[in-house]
Design a protein around this motif. Structure first.
Motif, short mmCIF file in Angstrom:
data_model
loop_
_atom_site.label_atom_id
_atom_site.label_comp_id
_atom_site.label_asym_id
_atom_site.label_seq_id
_atom_site.Cartn_x
_atom_site.Cartn_y
_atom_site.Cartn_z
N THR A 47 28.93 48.18 37.38
CA THR A 47 28.55 46.82 37.77
C THR A 47 29.82 46.01 38.00
N ALA A 48 29.90 45.41 39.18
CA ALA A 48 31.01 44.51 39.53
C ALA A 48 30.48 43.08 39.51
N TYR A 49 31.07 42.24 38.68
CA TYR A 49 30.64 40.86 38.56
C TYR A 49 31.65 39.93 39.22
N ILE A 50 31.18 39.10 40.15
CA ILE A 50 32.01 37.99 40.61
C ILE A 50 32.18 37.04 39.43
N THR A 51 33.42 36.71 39.11
CA THR A 51 33.71 35.96 37.89
C THR A 51 34.77 34.91 38.19
N SER A 52 34.42 33.64 38.03
CA SER A 52 35.41 32.59 38.25
C SER A 52 35.08 31.38 37.40
N ASP A 53 36.01 30.43 37.39
CA ASP A 53 35.79 29.18 36.66
C ASP A 53 34.98 28.18 37.48
N HIS A 54 34.77 28.47 38.76
CA HIS A 54 34.00 27.57 39.61
C HIS A 54 32.55 27.57 39.14
N PRO A 55 31.92 26.39 39.07
CA PRO A 55 30.56 26.32 38.49
C PRO A 55 29.53 27.15 39.24
N VAL A 56 29.70 27.34 40.54
CA VAL A 56 28.73 28.16 41.28
C VAL A 56 29.45 29.31 42.00
N ASN A 57 30.56 29.78 41.41
CA ASN A 57 31.33 30.89 41.97
C ASN A 57 31.68 30.66 43.44
N GLY A 58 32.13 29.44 43.75
CA GLY A 58 32.56 29.14 45.11
C GLY A 58 33.75 29.99 45.51
N VAL A 59 33.84 30.30 46.80
CA VAL A 59 34.91 31.15 47.29
C VAL A 59 36.18 30.33 47.49
N ASP A 60 37.22 30.68 46.75
CA ASP A 60 38.53 30.09 46.97
C ASP A 60 39.45 31.16 47.54
N GLU A 61 40.72 30.84 47.71
CA GLU A 61 41.63 31.79 48.35
C GLU A 61 41.74 33.08 47.55
N ALA A 62 41.82 32.95 46.22
CA ALA A 62 41.96 34.15 45.38
C ALA A 62 40.73 35.05 45.50
N MET A 63 39.54 34.45 45.48
CA MET A 63 38.33 35.26 45.60
C MET A 63 38.23 35.90 46.97
N HIS A 64 38.56 35.15 48.02
CA HIS A 64 38.50 35.69 49.38
C HIS A 64 39.43 36.89 49.52
N THR A 65 40.62 36.76 48.97
CA THR A 65 41.59 37.86 49.02
C THR A 65 41.05 39.09 48.32
N GLU A 66 40.46 38.90 47.14
CA GLU A 66 39.96 40.05 46.38
C GLU A 66 38.70 40.64 47.01
N LEU A 67 37.87 39.81 47.64
CA LEU A 67 36.70 40.33 48.34
C LEU A 67 37.11 41.27 49.48
N ALA A 68 38.27 41.01 50.07
CA ALA A 68 38.75 41.86 51.16
C ALA A 68 39.27 43.19 50.66
N LEU A 69 39.50 43.30 49.36
CA LEU A 69 40.05 44.52 48.76
C LEU A 69 39.04 45.30 47.94
N VAL A 70 38.08 44.59 47.32
CA VAL A 70 37.31 45.19 46.24
C VAL A 70 36.39 46.30 46.70
N PHE A 71 35.83 46.22 47.91
CA PHE A 71 34.86 47.24 48.31
C PHE A 71 35.52 48.58 48.60
N ASN A 72 36.73 48.56 49.16
CA ASN A 72 37.48 49.80 49.28
C ASN A 72 37.77 50.40 47.91
N CYS A 73 38.12 49.55 46.97
CA CYS A 73 38.45 50.03 45.63
C CYS A 73 37.20 50.56 44.91
N LEU A 74 36.06 49.90 45.11
CA LEU A 74 34.81 50.39 44.52
C LEU A 74 34.44 51.75 45.10
N GLN A 75 34.65 51.94 46.39
CA GLN A 75 34.39 53.24 47.00
C GLN A 75 35.31 54.31 46.41
N ARG A 76 36.55 53.98 46.17
CA ARG A 76 37.53 54.94 45.67
C ARG A 76 37.37 55.23 44.18
#
Length: 270
Positions: free
Chosen positions: A25-54
């Motif tokens: 289970t991969a949980y989106i986890t942030s301090d934003h009250p509704v897990n809004g997408v900021d630069e850090a989250m956007h960057t990790e979203l571009a990486l995480v699915f390749n890493c989950l596949q691997r």
């Protein structure tokens, strides 16, 4: 044999992970009250699915989030930065494409445990998963237009494929949100269940998938996604390009300011 890779051994700012056997289970986890997408989250979203596949020790991914929302779209402070410095919006175009493409390229089945609101990019990510199971109190929608942006980061791609062009264009052009039961009735998501039953329903679907031969499941999914991957190749450069152009416009700036100031936008058509 390929080298062992453990996604949980990496340092992530916006994701946490839990293992249960061969299910991760991969949980989106942030301090934003509704897990809004900021630069850090956007960057990790571009990486995480390749890493989950691997990830070597998992055969199925559950994508969910910590907190009361799944992912309720872009963070408004980040929006203001992008308006003030358009080159920052331009700079994330590659990552925006990678989020869609890498999620569609995953062979492992991905179950969305939609624990709360999913909007904008959050809705796109949920809908690109293979099975979407939502808390019945959650809402889902793509309100890009309400903040002056083209729905270019995957919404214009996936919504028409799931519910047809007429309804999809209505919802994308109005920016209206749907309740989970409404989304289920349209065929946008698979299940809308009471919060107390969410995990049981996810476990039920996971159990059924995991009971089947792994490679038959993976390659069936891969084959089914061929048209979506082809469509992404046709659409994403243009859709992200148009979204980038819309970030320059006067009504984009006014829409974001009005939302933050809790007032009606004074749109000029520019």
């Amino acid at each position: 044999m390929s080298a062992h890779y453990d996604i949980t051994a990496e340092k992530w700012e916006r994701f946490t992970f839990e293992r249960k056997g061969r299910v991760l289970t991969a949980y989106i986890t942030s301090d934003h009250p509704v897990n809004g997408v900021d630069e850090a989250m956007h960057t990790e979203l571009a990486l995480v699915f390749n890493c989950l596949q691997r990830d070597t020790d998992s055969d199925l991914i559950i994508l969910s989030a910590k907190g009361r929302a799944f992912c309720a779209g872009g963070d408004f402070d980040w929006f203001e930065e992008q308006i003030a410095h358009p080159e920052r919006f331009r700079a994330i175009g590659w990552d925006a494409k990678q989020i869609v493409v890498t999620l569609l390229q995953m062979e492992k089945p991905v179950i969305c445990r939609m624990n709360g609101a999913a909007a904008g990019l959050g809705a796109t990510i949920a809908l690109l998963c293979d099975v979407i199971i939502a808390d019945e109190t959650a809402k889902i929608g793509d309100p890009h237009v309400k903040v002056g942006l083209v729905a270019g980061d995957g919404g214009a791609l996936i919504w028409p494929q799931l519910i047809g062009f007429a309804k999809a264009k209505e919802l994308l052009m109005t920016g209206d949100l749907l309740s989970a039961p409404e989304a289920k009735a349209l065929g946008l998501i698979n299940y809308a269940v009471p919060a107390a039953e969410l995990d049981a329903k996810v476990d039920e679907i996971v159990g059924k998938i995991m009971a089947n031969p792994k490679w038959a499941v993976r390659w069936t999914k891969t084959t089914a996604n061929i048209p979506l991957r082809a469509l992404a190749a046709q659409m994403m450069d243009a859709s992200i390009g148009w979204e980038s152009v819309s970030n320059y416009l006067g009504d984009r700036k006014e829409a974001v300011a009005a939302f933050k100031e809790r007032r009606a936008a004074k749109l000029t058509g520019e």
